[in-house]
Design a protein around this motif. Structure first.
Motif, PDB file in Angstrom:
ATOM      1  N   GLU A 130      57.177 -11.586  16.024  1.00  0.00           N
ATOM      2  CA  GLU A 130      55.957 -12.243  15.558  1.00  0.00           C
ATOM      3  C   GLU A 130      56.212 -12.718  14.131  1.00  0.00           C
ATOM      4  O   GLU A 130      56.478 -11.905  13.241  1.00  0.00           O
ATOM      5  CB  GLU A 130      54.774 -11.275  15.580  1.00  0.00           C
ATOM      6  CG  GLU A 130      54.391 -10.754  16.962  1.00  0.00           C
ATOM      7  CD  GLU A 130      53.604 -11.771  17.764  1.00  0.00           C
ATOM      8  OE1 GLU A 130      52.972 -12.656  17.139  1.00  0.00           O
ATOM      9  OE2 GLU A 130      53.616 -11.694  19.002  1.00  0.00           O
ATOM     10  N   ASP A 136      49.958  -4.721  10.002  1.00  0.00           N
ATOM     11  CA  ASP A 136      50.930  -4.518  11.077  1.00  0.00           C
ATOM     12  C   ASP A 136      52.280  -5.150  10.778  1.00  0.00           C
ATOM     13  O   ASP A 136      53.152  -5.212  11.648  1.00  0.00           O
ATOM     14  CB  ASP A 136      50.382  -5.074  12.396  1.00  0.00           C
ATOM     15  CG  ASP A 136      50.027  -6.552  12.315  1.00  0.00           C
ATOM     16  OD1 ASP A 136      49.862  -7.063  11.190  1.00  0.00           O
ATOM     17  OD2 ASP A 136      49.909  -7.188  13.389  1.00  0.00           O
ATOM     18  N   ALA A 137      52.473  -5.627   9.541  1.00  0.00           N
ATOM     19  CA  ALA A 137      53.736  -6.287   9.200  1.00  0.00           C
ATOM     20  C   ALA A 137      54.862  -5.271   9.032  1.00  0.00           C
ATOM     21  O   ALA A 137      54.686  -4.227   8.406  1.00  0.00           O
ATOM     22  CB  ALA A 137      53.569  -7.101   7.917  1.00  0.00           C
ATOM     23  N   THR A 158      57.243  -7.679  13.494  1.00  0.00           N
ATOM     24  CA  THR A 158      56.341  -8.619  12.828  1.00  0.00           C
ATOM     25  C   THR A 158      56.874  -8.953  11.439  1.00  0.00           C
ATOM     26  O   THR A 158      57.009  -8.076  10.589  1.00  0.00           O
ATOM     27  CB  THR A 158      54.919  -8.036  12.706  1.00  0.00           C
ATOM     28  OG1 THR A 158      54.418  -7.750  14.025  1.00  0.00           O
ATOM     29  CG2 THR A 158      53.982  -9.023  12.036  1.00  0.00           C
ATOM     30  N   ALA A 207      56.132 -11.147   8.134  1.00  0.00           N
ATOM     31  CA  ALA A 207      55.023 -11.823   7.465  1.00  0.00           C
ATOM     32  C   ALA A 207      55.515 -12.505   6.194  1.00  0.00           C
ATOM     33  O   ALA A 207      56.229 -11.909   5.393  1.00  0.00           O
ATOM     34  CB  ALA A 207      53.921 -10.825   7.131  1.00  0.00           C
TER      35      ALA A 207
END
Length: 299
Positions: free
Chosen positions: A174, A187-188, A253, A255
């Protein structure tokens, strides 16, 4: 006339020794796209399947049935016999086992009591449970000994035995953009800050656009420091991705943040997602890209 295809129910009953890893197993099935229920009373299983059969699509179900249900032994055999006679049901039993010594160690570590130990020794409960479950173990199509398995290894074993490799991705990435003024995504796994790069916000003709617009993207990437940073960023990320997959991580994830999450972070996340998608399954998102527009509209 088109021939109607009868839908298929795929059911996995997860059972076995208490402490052998049923919680990890049911979580693994959920990750594989199964509808899961923990601690299903055996008597309710046929009624539950009747409800599922009213739906139009195929279903994959994974249910934990174990010693926590007091009626387990008085009902389970009759229920299994009934399931065996259903032609539209793809039915399997996954039995999890482990050595007595390992089960005792796990109970001591968690400080939980064994469901059959009552006020007695843990080992007494384990031996009684093993004796009672022997017929069910013999019926099971899949028996997994978790004595030497870590939770990650158990998840991998279940994925190998039960996942549809054409539909399930074992690892995906993600890539998201965000604005630091609205907070770092909780959630990174990896966070990168691009606030040091030239900011299109200060150019009136670019202020109300985003990093998805070509003019903004080109403005950000034309600067030498932007290109240099991106080249090092990609060189950092690409070599570590196989390690995350090897460790059993299902989603990574990444970011990328700037001040408001509208320009620089969007452009970098877009470029990063495009490059990583050449070798990995990638989803791209922009958390705060339109937040400023929403604020202006409300005012």
């Amino acid at each position: 006339m088109t021939k109607m295809t009868k839908k298929q129910l795929h059911l996995v009953i997860v059972t076995g020794m208490s402490g052998a890893g049923k919680t990890v197993a049911i979580q693994s099935f959920e990750d594989l796209g199964y509808f899961t229920i923990d601690n299903m009373p055996p008597a309710l299983l046929p009624k539950f399947l009747q409800l599922v059969e009213t739906k139009d699509d195929d279903h994959k179900l994974a249910l934990v049935v174990d010693m926590r249900s007091r009626s387990f032994f008085s009902e389970i055999q009759a229920v299994l016999d009934e399931l065996e006679n259903q032609d539209d049901l793809d039915f399997k039993i996954l039995f999890l086992d482990a050595a007595d010594k390992e089960l005792v160690a796990r109970y001591k570590e968690t400080r939980r009591s064994h469901p059959l130990a009552a006020d007695g020794r843990i080992l007494d409960g384990i031996k009684l449970e093993r004796e009672l479950l022997a017929p069910l173990k013999n019926m099971s199509q899949n028996v997994v000994d978790t004595t030497e398995l870590t939770p990650r290894e158990l998840r991998k074993t279940i994925a190998e035995q039960f996942s549809d490799q054409e539909q399930v991705q074992s690892f995906r990435i993600e890539v998201m953009s965000f604005g630091f003024k609205y907070g770092i995504p909780i959630d990174a796994d990896l966070v990168f800050d691009v606030r040091f790069l030239p900011n299109p916000y200060y150019l009136p003709e670019l202020r109300n656009q985003t990093g998805e617009d070509q003019d903004v993207y080109d403005y950000i990437m034309k600067h030498e420091e932007s290109e240099d940073f991106y080249r090092h960023l990609l060189a950092l990320i690409e070599p570590i991705l196989p390690g995350y997959k090897k460790e059993g991580k299902s989603v990574l994830t990444i970011a990328v943040g700037c001040t408001g999450g509208q320009h620089r972070s969007v452009a970098f996340a877009k470029r990063l997602a495009n490059d990583l998608s050449k070798n990995w399954p990638v989803n791209e998102s922009h958390r705060d890209k339109d937040r400023r527009k929403e604020t202006v509209n409300r005012s």
